[in-house]
Write a protein that holds these residues in place. Structure first.
Motif, short mmCIF file in Angstrom:
data_model
loop_
_atom_site.label_atom_id
_atom_site.label_comp_id
_atom_site.label_asym_id
_atom_site.label_seq_id
_atom_site.Cartn_x
_atom_site.Cartn_y
_atom_site.Cartn_z
N THR A 151 41.97 45.11 45.36
CA THR A 151 41.18 44.00 45.91
C THR A 151 40.41 44.50 47.12
OG1 THR A 151 42.87 42.43 45.18
CG2 THR A 151 41.29 41.66 46.83
N ILE A 208 37.30 42.60 43.02
CA ILE A 208 38.25 43.59 42.54
C ILE A 208 37.49 44.80 42.01
CG2 ILE A 208 40.00 41.84 41.97
CD1 ILE A 208 38.61 43.72 39.09
N GLU A 237 37.20 38.44 42.30
CA GLU A 237 38.60 38.10 42.06
C GLU A 237 38.70 36.73 41.39
OE1 GLU A 237 42.53 38.83 44.72
OE2 GLU A 237 41.25 37.16 45.39
N ASN A 269 41.96 39.20 38.23
CA ASN A 269 42.86 39.72 39.25
C ASN A 269 44.01 40.49 38.61
OD1 ASN A 269 45.11 37.84 38.66
ND2 ASN A 269 43.74 36.27 39.50
#
Length: 224
Positions: free
Chosen positions: A12, A125, A198, A202
């Motif tokens: 992330t 991400i 995200e 995720n």
């Protein structure tokens, strides 16, 4: 067609390296009335831009950056609305035109950092994975092909899978894939790095690090 997918890592991030170039910083500082921005050392540009930004009210600064980046897509009324909404909501996840999410994310994060959190903190991400054809396919791997192939490896709760069920699991054209995946990079057509929000994907969405993906393309694409 089928592919063996191996997800090497998913991390992330709060900013995307390379989106903002030094010339962007200089251009923006000029819009924020910072004199002689072009004489600054490159390593100081980001910090000085943040200082210039904070001389303005947050919504005013948002409107300036939005106008710089998206004036060809948004009119004055839309920019004014988004500049206020950004202080309350993650516009980069909620704006109805998803092909603007990438730009809105980067604009939001620039402002979030400058104002120490007055703007909501959105996240992206970065996923590293390999994708090897089980059938000898040697053509270009597109964003559409990646998302369709990932369908088998994603949980049923994944937002892409829920919103684009038909596009992900059938031979229906998946034009939205170009906007859902922000960047797709490869040097050898086997190992890839994708960047997206995200909001779309995720770590918890990935059921296993290795899986077989099936990509069903529209008939006209398969025959090209």
């Amino acid at each position: 067609m089928k592919f063996k997918i191996t997800v090497e890592s998913i991390k992330t991030v709060e900013e995307i390296t390379g989106y903002w170039q030094n010339q962007d910083y200089i251009n923006l500082m000029e819009r924020f009335n910072f004199p002689d921005a072009g004489t600054l050392k490159p390593e100081n540009l980001n910090e000085m831009l943040q200082m210039a930004i904070t001389d303005f009210e947050p919504n005013e600064a948002a409107a300036i950056v939005l106008n710089y980046k998206l004036s060809e897509r948004l009119n004055e009324g839309q920019i004014a609305q988004i500049s206020n909404d950004m202080l309350l909501d993650k516009v980069s996840e909620e704006y109805p035109e998803i092909d603007l999410h990438y730009d809105l994310f980067n604009i939001n994060q620039l402002l979030h950092k400058a104002y120490n959190g007055k703007f909501p903190n959105a996240k992206a991400i970065v996923a590293d994975f390999s994708m090897v054809s089980s059938e000898g396919y040697e053509g270009e791997i597109t964003k559409e092909m990646v998302l369709k192939s990932f369908n088998n490896g994603l949980s049923d709760g994944n937002l892409i899978k829920r919103l684009f069920t038909e596009q992900m699991s059938t031979d229906q054209k998946f034009t939205e894939a170009e906007a859902v995946i922000w960047e797709l990079n490869t040097e050898d057509s086997i190992s890839f790095t994708l960047i997206t929000s995200e909001y779309w994907l995720n770590k918890q969405d990935i059921l296993a690090p290795e899986f077989e993906g099936e990509c069903l393309l529209p008939k006209e694409e398969e025959t090209e």
